[in-house]
Design a protein around this motif. Structure first.
Motif, PDB file in Angstrom:
ATOM      1  N   VAL A 114       0.866  -1.183   0.000  1.00  0.00           N
ATOM      2  CA  VAL A 114       0.000   0.000   0.000  1.00  0.00           C
ATOM      3  C   VAL A 114       0.898   1.227   0.000  1.00  0.00           C
ATOM      4  O   VAL A 114       1.818   1.334   0.807  1.00  0.00           O
ATOM      5  N   SER A 115       0.639   2.158  -0.900  1.00  0.00           N
ATOM      6  CA  SER A 115       1.443   3.379  -0.991  1.00  0.00           C
ATOM      7  C   SER A 115       1.406   4.145   0.324  1.00  0.00           C
ATOM      8  O   SER A 115       0.383   4.172   1.014  1.00  0.00           O
ATOM      9  N   ALA A 171      -5.717   6.195   4.964  1.00  0.00           N
ATOM     10  CA  ALA A 171      -7.065   6.065   4.416  1.00  0.00           C
ATOM     11  C   ALA A 171      -7.469   4.595   4.292  1.00  0.00           C
ATOM     12  O   ALA A 171      -8.615   4.228   4.587  1.00  0.00           O
ATOM     13  N   VAL A 172      -6.550   3.758   3.876  1.00  0.00           N
ATOM     14  CA  VAL A 172      -6.839   2.329   3.755  1.00  0.00           C
ATOM     15  C   VAL A 172      -7.112   1.737   5.138  1.00  0.00           C
ATOM     16  O   VAL A 172      -8.072   0.988   5.319  1.00  0.00           O
ATOM     17  N   LEU A 206      -4.520  -6.743  -2.116  1.00  0.00           N
ATOM     18  CA  LEU A 206      -4.192  -6.520  -3.534  1.00  0.00           C
ATOM     19  C   LEU A 206      -4.277  -5.036  -3.875  1.00  0.00           C
ATOM     20  O   LEU A 206      -5.081  -4.606  -4.705  1.00  0.00           O
ATOM     21  N   PRO A 207      -3.427  -4.213  -3.252  1.00  0.00           N
ATOM     22  CA  PRO A 207      -3.509  -2.769  -3.437  1.00  0.00           C
ATOM     23  C   PRO A 207      -3.279  -2.281  -4.868  1.00  0.00           C
ATOM     24  O   PRO A 207      -3.712  -1.199  -5.219  1.00  0.00           O
ATOM     25  N   PHE A 208      -2.633  -3.074  -5.708  1.00  0.00           N
ATOM     26  CA  PHE A 208      -2.434  -2.665  -7.089  1.00  0.00           C
ATOM     27  C   PHE A 208      -3.332  -3.435  -8.046  1.00  0.00           C
ATOM     28  O   PHE A 208      -3.184  -3.335  -9.260  1.00  0.00           O
ATOM     29  N   GLY A 209      -4.284  -4.192  -7.491  1.00  0.00           N
ATOM     30  CA  GLY A 209      -5.237  -4.910  -8.319  1.00  0.00           C
ATOM     31  C   GLY A 209      -6.352  -3.980  -8.783  1.00  0.00           C
ATOM     32  O   GLY A 209      -6.471  -2.843  -8.331  1.00  0.00           O
ATOM     33  N   GLU A 210      -7.150  -4.446  -9.706  1.00  0.00           N
ATOM     34  CA  GLU A 210      -8.288  -3.675 -10.190  1.00  0.00           C
ATOM     35  C   GLU A 210      -9.553  -4.192  -9.527  1.00  0.00           C
ATOM     36  O   GLU A 210      -9.770  -5.396  -9.451  1.00  0.00           O
TER      37      GLU A 210
END
Length: 62
Positions: free
Chosen positions: A10-11, A17-18, A36-40
């Protein structure tokens, strides 16, 4: 948040916020141990999250 194995992905700007979204039940992860923070997000996942947010804010009734 510690239950997610991919938490480090996670950035930095999004971590607070997450974490708040998970605490409030708006986000649950795709599995019990993955965000999966970079998933769609699928259309269904996005709709579910929007429903949870609006319901918790009292904007709509479930």
């Amino acid at each position: 948040m510690d239950r997610f194995a991919d938490l480090e992905r996670v950035s930095a700007w999004a971590k607070e916020a997450v974490a708040a979204s998970v605490r409030k039940g708006w986000m649950q992860g795709v599995t019990d141990s993955e965000l999966l923070p970079f998933g769609e997000a699928s259309r269904g996942q996005a709709a579910t999250m929007l429903l949870q947010v609006l319901t918790s804010l009292g904007a709509i009734e479930k």
